[in-house]
Design a protein around this motif. Structure first.
Motif, PDB file in Angstrom:
ATOM      1  N   ASP A 212       0.830  -1.209   0.000  1.00  0.00           N
ATOM      2  CA  ASP A 212       0.000   0.000   0.000  1.00  0.00           C
ATOM      3  C   ASP A 212       0.870   1.267   0.000  1.00  0.00           C
ATOM      4  O   ASP A 212       0.694   2.169  -0.833  1.00  0.00           O
ATOM      5  CB  ASP A 212      -0.896  -0.056   1.253  1.00  0.00           C
ATOM      6  CG  ASP A 212      -1.676   1.212   1.460  1.00  0.00           C
ATOM      7  OD1 ASP A 212      -2.160   1.764   0.460  1.00  0.00           O
ATOM      8  OD2 ASP A 212      -1.791   1.665   2.626  1.00  0.00           O
ATOM      9  N   SER A 214       4.003   1.659  -0.793  1.00  0.00           N
ATOM     10  CA  SER A 214       4.883   1.802  -1.971  1.00  0.00           C
ATOM     11  C   SER A 214       4.084   2.031  -3.253  1.00  0.00           C
ATOM     12  O   SER A 214       4.652   2.310  -4.309  1.00  0.00           O
ATOM     13  CB  SER A 214       5.731   0.533  -2.138  1.00  0.00           C
ATOM     14  OG  SER A 214       4.871  -0.557  -2.452  1.00  0.00           O
ATOM     15  N   GLY A 215       2.778   1.840  -3.171  1.00  0.00           N
ATOM     16  CA  GLY A 215       1.961   1.944  -4.389  1.00  0.00           C
ATOM     17  C   GLY A 215       2.016   0.651  -5.200  1.00  0.00           C
ATOM     18  O   GLY A 215       1.681   0.638  -6.382  1.00  0.00           O
ATOM     19  N   LYS A 282      11.641   2.626  -1.411  1.00  0.00           N
ATOM     20  CA  LYS A 282      10.334   3.236  -1.105  1.00  0.00           C
ATOM     21  C   LYS A 282       9.898   3.005   0.336  1.00  0.00           C
ATOM     22  O   LYS A 282       9.249   3.857   0.925  1.00  0.00           O
ATOM     23  CB  LYS A 282       9.281   2.671  -2.062  1.00  0.00           C
ATOM     24  CG  LYS A 282       9.387   3.225  -3.463  1.00  0.00           C
ATOM     25  CD  LYS A 282       8.142   2.835  -4.230  1.00  0.00           C
ATOM     26  CE  LYS A 282       8.030   3.567  -5.537  1.00  0.00           C
ATOM     27  NZ  LYS A 282       6.951   2.985  -6.344  1.00  0.00           N
TER      28      LYS A 282
END
Ligand code: RAM
Length: 402
Positions: A212, A214-215, A282
């Motif tokens: 979530d 880190s995308g 990240k």
């Protein structure tokens, strides 16, 4: 013989036969046994008391029947046997000890405080032993000392599983009940593991947080505690397995696993080194309260887009929890309550309320009812299951709790 006889050399041949008889007795009664060492302990220390009482009664009764000529002899015999029964300590007269992972870690202190509170409220004696460092050697030394002090039960949060085998075997041979909390040992050397959260659930939760934050793609690293800590290695292994099994995580790149040994400065040094090596990192996920705080501090002081998540103590993370970073959210459980649960479970084993059989339940005071289950390595386990998600909306409450 059934598979549960892989005992790591713990039992003598005669004891194996003894355990075999118990195994079938319980199997016929419809119960599934997680570990047979629980049975040996149960029968030796608890049912034996009842057997001795019945024998005392039968001996006294038979002497009564034989009449007055043997009156004197009967009296002395009864007194002798009664003395041996009287020497069997009651659970509240026993000494219970908790060995945490290391000193100077608030998480461990809270866990020990919860344990001590329950044991002392019960009226028994509690010894708290914090090792100087997160090493097995320090724990072996403390457990040796507790064996010499003749304690009755030891609850351990293990820094290493294999390295504790010998000393725990020795303790069990002395009749000491072993339970584990937070970080488990090999299944032959504990009667019950009090697990804070189901291992797979926790790994999935942490991995989803990384996904979530880190995308869903990019480099991330783990900042762990000590490399041999069974809880850390189990969580990391599950995270790696999940990444392999589930396509969802295929764009996540785990670039490094670093170890800060639950020491503040070492954890900060490790976090700094990771950020220098991986400029595009990240997320740092730290499944340890010491590592989580250290990583958040380093990230806050560094020009980086990297964010932190993991398992943090709210009172230590207050300055770092914010939507924009360094830590958008993290997870934890109430470690004082986990310590309380460990004490209730240990007392339940001592009081014959629990044998460590799959499906058996007991009530842990206000914490409620818990049921024993078999864990991945075949040992007996109860799961506290109190995972909390901490973010900017609830940190103000939780920082005053732990
Ligand atoms: C640390 C310890 C402990 C772990 C918690 C989350 O303080 O390493 O074992 O369970 O963090």
């Amino acid at each position: 013989m059934p598979a549960f006889f892989s005992d790591g050399g713990m039992l003598k041949e005669s004891e194996k036969i003894e355990a075999f008889v118990y195994f079938w007795l319980f199997k016929l009664a419809g119960s599934k046994i997680c570990r047979y060492n629980n049975l040996v302990f149960y029968f030796r220390r608890h049912l034996m008391k009842k057997v001795v009482c019945i024998l005392v009664f039968l001996i006294a009764f038979s002497f009564l029947l034989t009449g007055c000529s043997k009156k004197q002899e009967t009296k002395s015999e009864s007194i002798e046997t009664e003395t041996s029964v009287a020497t069997v300590k009651k659970p509240e007269e026993m000494v219970y000890a908790i060995v945490t992972k290391s000193e100077g870690n608030r998480y461990n202190e809270l866990e020990a405080e919860g344990y001590q509170k329950v044991i002392e409220e019960f009226g028994a004696t509690c010894i708290v032993a914090h090792p100087k460092s997160t090493t097995a050697m320090e724990q072996v030394r403390l457990i040796e000392k507790l064996i010499e002090e003749d304690v009755d039960a030891i609850t351990v949060a293990a820094n290493d599983a294999d390295a504790l085998d010998d000393v725990l075997k020795k303790a069990q041979e002395e009749g000491i009940l072993i339970t584990t909390v937070d970080s488990n040992v090999n299944p032959d050397y504990t009667s019950l593991f009090i697990n804070q959260v189901d291992t797979k659930t926790l790994a999935q939760t942490l991995l989803d947080a990384v996904y979530d934050i880190s995308g869903g793609s990019g480099q991330w690293a783990i900042l762990s505690a000590s490399s041999m800590a069974p809880n850390q290695t189990a969580w990391i292994k599950q995270m790696k397995d999940l990444m392999k099994e589930d396509e969802k995580y295929k764009k996540l790149d785990l670039v490094e696993i670093a170890y800060g040994d639950d020491l503040d400065q070492l954890s900060k040094n490790q976090a700094t080194a990771i950020l220098q090596t991986y400029q595009d990192l990240k997320v740092i996920c730290a499944p340890t309260t010491v590592g989580c705080r250290a990583a958040a501090e380093v990230v806050a002081d560094t020009e980086t887009k990297c964010l932190v998540t993991g398992l943090g103590l709210p009172s230590e993370m207050d300055d770092y929890i914010a939507d924009e970073g360094p830590c958008p959210y993290m997870y934890i459980w109430d470690s004082e309550q986990v310590g309380e649960l460990a004490a209730y479970a240990t007392l339940a084993l001592m009081k014959d309320e629990l044998v460590g059989m799959e499906g058996h339940s007991f009530t842990a005071g206000d914490l409620g009812k818990f049921t024993v289950q078999e864990n991945e390595d075949g040992g007996a386990e109860i799961v506290a299951g109190m995972l909390l998600r901490i973010n900017k909306n609830n940190i103000d409450h939780w920082k005053n709790v732990m």
